[in-house]
Design a protein around this motif. Structure first.
Motif, short mmCIF file in Angstrom:
data_model
loop_
_atom_site.label_atom_id
_atom_site.label_comp_id
_atom_site.label_asym_id
_atom_site.label_seq_id
_atom_site.Cartn_x
_atom_site.Cartn_y
_atom_site.Cartn_z
N THR A 1 0.78 -1.47 0.05
CA THR A 1 -0.13 -0.14 -0.19
C THR A 1 0.96 1.40 -0.20
O THR A 1 0.53 2.20 -0.57
CB THR A 1 -0.98 0.06 1.38
N SER B 1 1.23 4.43 -3.01
CA SER B 1 0.90 5.69 -2.37
C SER B 1 -0.64 5.73 -2.19
O SER B 1 -1.14 6.88 -2.34
CB SER B 1 1.45 6.77 -3.44
N MET B 2 -1.23 4.80 -1.43
CA MET B 2 -2.65 5.04 -0.86
C MET B 2 -2.65 5.87 0.22
O MET B 2 -1.59 5.86 1.14
CB MET B 2 -2.99 3.51 -0.81
N SER B 3 -3.58 6.48 0.45
CA SER B 3 -4.04 7.24 1.63
C SER B 3 -4.03 6.50 3.07
O SER B 3 -4.55 5.20 2.68
CB SER B 3 -5.09 8.20 1.28
N ARG C 1 -7.74 5.14 2.90
CA ARG C 1 -7.86 4.16 1.99
C ARG C 1 -7.16 2.67 2.49
O ARG C 1 -7.68 1.59 2.38
CB ARG C 1 -7.50 4.59 0.67
N ILE C 2 -6.09 2.82 3.08
CA ILE C 2 -5.37 1.65 3.41
C ILE C 2 -6.18 0.97 4.55
O ILE C 2 -6.35 -0.37 4.48
CB ILE C 2 -4.01 2.24 4.15
N LYS D 1 -9.66 -0.44 2.80
CA LYS D 1 -9.74 -1.24 1.60
C LYS D 1 -8.58 -2.57 1.95
O LYS D 1 -8.99 -3.40 1.46
CB LYS D 1 -9.33 -0.63 0.43
#
Length: 225
Positions: free
Chosen positions: A129, A133-135, A138-139, A142
């Motif tokens: 993740t 570069s997931m926020s 969102r990590i 999701k």
């Protein structure tokens, strides 16, 4: 209404008295015991997840405070908590207090289950993740929480059953749940066998199928994993 003198002189088990007492006991089961368990479990499940996440993402001093409060609540008997909150918030309805206290108390247990589930998420998932570069939000939504829930749902269900079995403690704040109502029906006429048997069977009828479903869910989740 069944004649009380006849009940006193009846044999070990009186079917007429049992049928006469059943509606009151069943209504207490639905309107109090089941209500407290369902809403309290929902409160505990949501709040427990919040506590677990806060402990893991907050700066250490704040995380320590949250952990200390959770540990204090978890190690304090629920009877003491019910009495304290009842007298501290005298303007609140006793049933509402019961739901809140049960929800918060069991949230501290469920938070530990969530924490173990979150920590069981493979390190590679976190690294992936980060690489994408997931926020942070969102990590958690999701990736982390869905995987953590896969291993925690069975334990959460077991705590819900434990809450269900602890509901007789509501008596200390004057809430007449199923066992209390059973005692109130049986005590005046010295007939406790019937009423407590009915209460026990209702407990069993609700908790055993739930335990079986939790066990099947645990196996299904393990297979899916």
């Amino acid at each position: 209404m069944v004649d009380e003198e006849e009940i006193r002189q009846s044999p070990f088990w009186d079917w007429d008295f049992a049928f006469d007492a059943f509606p009151d006991i069943f209504m207490a089961f639905v309107e109090v015991t089941l209500l407290v368990t369902v809403i309290g479990s929902l409160v505990a499940a949501v709040l427990g997840l919040v506590i677990a996440i806060l402990i893991m993402v907050l700066p250490k001093p704040l995380a320590w405070v949250v952990r200390w409060v959770a540990n204090f609540i978890r190690m304090t008997p629920i009877v003491v908590q019910l009495i304290f909150v009842f007298w501290a918030f005298v303007w609140m309805d006793a049933l509402t207090i019961g739901i809140i206290v049960f929800g918060v108390h069991y949230a501290t247990y469920m938070s530990e289950v969530y924490r173990a589930g979150i920590e069981s998420v493979p390190k590679g998932q976190w690294e992936a993740t980060t690489a994408l570069s997931m926020s942070a939000g969102r990590i958690w939504r999701k990736v982390v929480i869905p995987q953590a829930l896969r291993s925690t749902v069975p334990s959460l269900g077991n705590y819900a059953i434990s809450m269900f079995k602890d509901t007789p403690f509501l008596l200390v704040i004057g809430v007449a749940e199923m066992v209390t109502v059973a005692g109130e029906r049986g005590a005046p006429v010295f007939r406790t066998t019937e009423v407590y048997t009915i209460a026990g069977l209702l407990f069993l009828a609700a908790s055993y199928p739930t335990a079986v479903l939790i066990n099947r869910l645990e196996k299904r989740l393990a297979y899916a994993h």
